[in-house]
Write a protein that holds these residues in place. Structure first.
Motif, PDB file in Angstrom:
ATOM      1  N   GLY A 150       0.840  -1.189   0.000  1.00  0.00           N
ATOM      2  CA  GLY A 150       0.000   0.000   0.000  1.00  0.00           C
ATOM      3  C   GLY A 150       0.875   1.238   0.000  1.00  0.00           C
ATOM      4  N   LYS A 151       0.527   2.188  -0.867  1.00  0.00           N
ATOM      5  CA  LYS A 151       1.327   3.410  -0.982  1.00  0.00           C
ATOM      6  C   LYS A 151       0.433   4.635  -0.855  1.00  0.00           C
ATOM      7  N   THR A 152       0.805   5.537  -0.021  1.00  0.00           N
ATOM      8  CA  THR A 152       0.214   6.852   0.199  1.00  0.00           C
ATOM      9  C   THR A 152      -1.199   6.788   0.771  1.00  0.00           C
ATOM     10  N   LEU A 202       3.345  -1.468   3.810  1.00  0.00           N
ATOM     11  CA  LEU A 202       2.944  -0.084   3.560  1.00  0.00           C
ATOM     12  C   LEU A 202       4.178   0.791   3.411  1.00  0.00           C
ATOM     13  N   SER A 203       4.063   1.809   2.578  1.00  0.00           N
ATOM     14  CA  SER A 203       5.093   2.844   2.539  1.00  0.00           C
ATOM     15  C   SER A 203       4.897   3.719   3.772  1.00  0.00           C
ATOM     16  N   PRO A 204       5.929   4.401   4.233  1.00  0.00           N
ATOM     17  CA  PRO A 204       5.829   5.156   5.496  1.00  0.00           C
ATOM     18  C   PRO A 204       4.764   6.249   5.484  1.00  0.00           C
ATOM     19  N   ASP A 205       4.441   6.795   4.320  1.00  0.00           N
ATOM     20  CA  ASP A 205       3.483   7.903   4.233  1.00  0.00           C
ATOM     21  C   ASP A 205       2.036   7.444   4.098  1.00  0.00           C
ATOM     22  N   TYR A 241      -8.877   6.413  10.738  1.00  0.00           N
ATOM     23  CA  TYR A 241      -7.670   6.681   9.965  1.00  0.00           C
ATOM     24  C   TYR A 241      -6.492   6.068  10.716  1.00  0.00           C
ATOM     25  N   LEU A 242      -5.711   5.251  10.031  1.00  0.00           N
ATOM     26  CA  LEU A 242      -4.527   4.648  10.636  1.00  0.00           C
ATOM     27  C   LEU A 242      -3.295   5.015   9.819  1.00  0.00           C
ATOM     28  N   THR A 243      -2.250   5.415  10.494  1.00  0.00           N
ATOM     29  CA  THR A 243      -0.967   5.634   9.818  1.00  0.00           C
ATOM     30  C   THR A 243      -0.297   4.277   9.602  1.00  0.00           C
ATOM     31  N   LEU A 292       1.278  -1.042  11.735  1.00  0.00           N
ATOM     32  CA  LEU A 292       2.352  -1.945  12.145  1.00  0.00           C
ATOM     33  C   LEU A 292       2.215  -2.296  13.625  1.00  0.00           C
ATOM     34  N   ASP A 293       1.955  -1.293  14.454  1.00  0.00           N
ATOM     35  CA  ASP A 293       1.801  -1.522  15.895  1.00  0.00           C
ATOM     36  C   ASP A 293       0.647  -2.481  16.193  1.00  0.00           C
ATOM     37  N   LEU A 294      -0.408  -2.433  15.372  1.00  0.00           N
ATOM     38  CA  LEU A 294      -1.562  -3.324  15.545  1.00  0.00           C
ATOM     39  C   LEU A 294      -1.361  -4.671  14.847  1.00  0.00           C
ATOM     40  N   ARG A 295      -0.211  -4.847  14.229  1.00  0.00           N
ATOM     41  CA  ARG A 295       0.141  -6.070  13.492  1.00  0.00           C
ATOM     42  C   ARG A 295      -0.812  -6.342  12.320  1.00  0.00           C
ATOM     43  N   LEU A 296      -1.349  -5.262  11.736  1.00  0.00           N
ATOM     44  CA  LEU A 296      -2.190  -5.381  10.545  1.00  0.00           C
ATOM     45  C   LEU A 296      -1.340  -5.539   9.285  1.00  0.00           C
ATOM     46  N   ILE A 297      -0.052  -5.189   9.396  1.00  0.00           N
ATOM     47  CA  ILE A 297       0.902  -5.324   8.286  1.00  0.00           C
ATOM     48  C   ILE A 297       2.159  -6.005   8.800  1.00  0.00           C
ATOM     49  N   ALA A 298       2.973  -6.482   7.860  1.00  0.00           N
ATOM     50  CA  ALA A 298       4.229  -7.132   8.234  1.00  0.00           C
ATOM     51  C   ALA A 298       5.349  -6.134   8.455  1.00  0.00           C
ATOM     52  N   ARG A 299       5.338  -5.058   7.627  1.00  0.00           N
ATOM     53  CA  ARG A 299       6.478  -4.154   7.686  1.00  0.00           C
ATOM     54  C   ARG A 299       6.184  -2.864   6.940  1.00  0.00           C
ATOM     55  N   ILE A 300       6.872  -1.809   7.323  1.00  0.00           N
ATOM     56  CA  ILE A 300       6.860  -0.545   6.587  1.00  0.00           C
ATOM     57  C   ILE A 300       8.101  -0.564   5.708  1.00  0.00           C
ATOM     58  N   ILE A 301       7.890  -0.304   4.404  1.00  0.00           N
ATOM     59  CA  ILE A 301       9.026  -0.326   3.470  1.00  0.00           C
ATOM     60  C   ILE A 301       9.174   1.033   2.791  1.00  0.00           C
ATOM     61  N   ASP A 302      10.424   1.384   2.446  1.00  0.00           N
ATOM     62  CA  ASP A 302      10.617   2.617   1.676  1.00  0.00           C
ATOM     63  C   ASP A 302      11.391   2.343   0.420  1.00  0.00           C
TER      64      ASP A 302
END
Length: 180
Positions: free
Chosen positions: A70-72, A92-95, A163-165, A170-180
């Motif tokens: 996911g991006k942006t 997810l991307s960091p933004d 709205y989730l950043t 990541l903190d909720l473990r809904l994703i594996a990792r933030i990638i850039d």
């Protein structure tokens, strides 16, 4: 995971669905895993649900792995598509901002004629709303499966537009990792 081989960018609608199916078909015909890039402000919820179904069918029968980045913005109907992937296969991307909310409808009901006919119209509309609530609940359950969040918590948050950043996801473990 290098680059994406399927892109879903823009409003979820019939045109985007057809482009998605063409890209997914090419991945099916190749020896590649599915790597989907997702960026959307939302769109048609039923079309998104169909896209999620196609992703689940791919995962079940292709013998290949499937990942989503996911991006942006992954908003509204986009979260339904995102939920087709296991938490361990979501990035997810960091933004990125996720938006989860209840399904919206806009409809005018006209009652005219015999009372029994009017009551039937109301029963049919109520059945449609109940079905929409059930489908929404199923989508929410897919989204939180394997995470640190319960479906009940997500339902409560969705009432107020959740709205989730990327970091919160990541903190909720809904994703594996933030990638850039």
């Amino acid at each position: 995971m290098v680059g994406s081989n399927v892109q879903v960018n823009g409003m979820i609608n019939d045109q985007l669905f057809l482009a998605f199916m063409k890209q997914l078909g090419a991945v099916r015909a190749s020896d590649e895993d599915l790597i989907l890039e997702l960026m959307t402000q939302g769109g048609d919820a039923d079309t998104a649900k169909r896209m999620a179904l196609e992703i689940r069918v791919f995962q079940r029968y292709s013998g290949k792995s499937a990942y989503v980045v996911g991006k942006t913005a992954v908003m509204s109907a986009g979260v339904t598509i995102f939920s087709a992937f296991e938490c361990a296969d979501r990035f997810l991307s960091p933004d990125t901002t996720l938006l989860i909310h209840e399904r919206h409808i806009e409809k005018t009901i006209t009652l005219q004629g015999p009372i029994k006919s009017c009551r039937q119209v109301i029963r049919e509309e109520l059945a449609a709303l109940e079905t929409a609530e059930r489908v929404e609940r199923e989508d929410f359950e897919h989204f939180v499966r394997g995470s640190g969040m319960s479906a009940e918590d997500l339902v409560d948050r969705a009432k107020e537009n959740c709205y989730l950043t990327a970091q919160e996801a990541l903190d909720l473990r809904l994703i594996a990792r933030i990638i850039d």
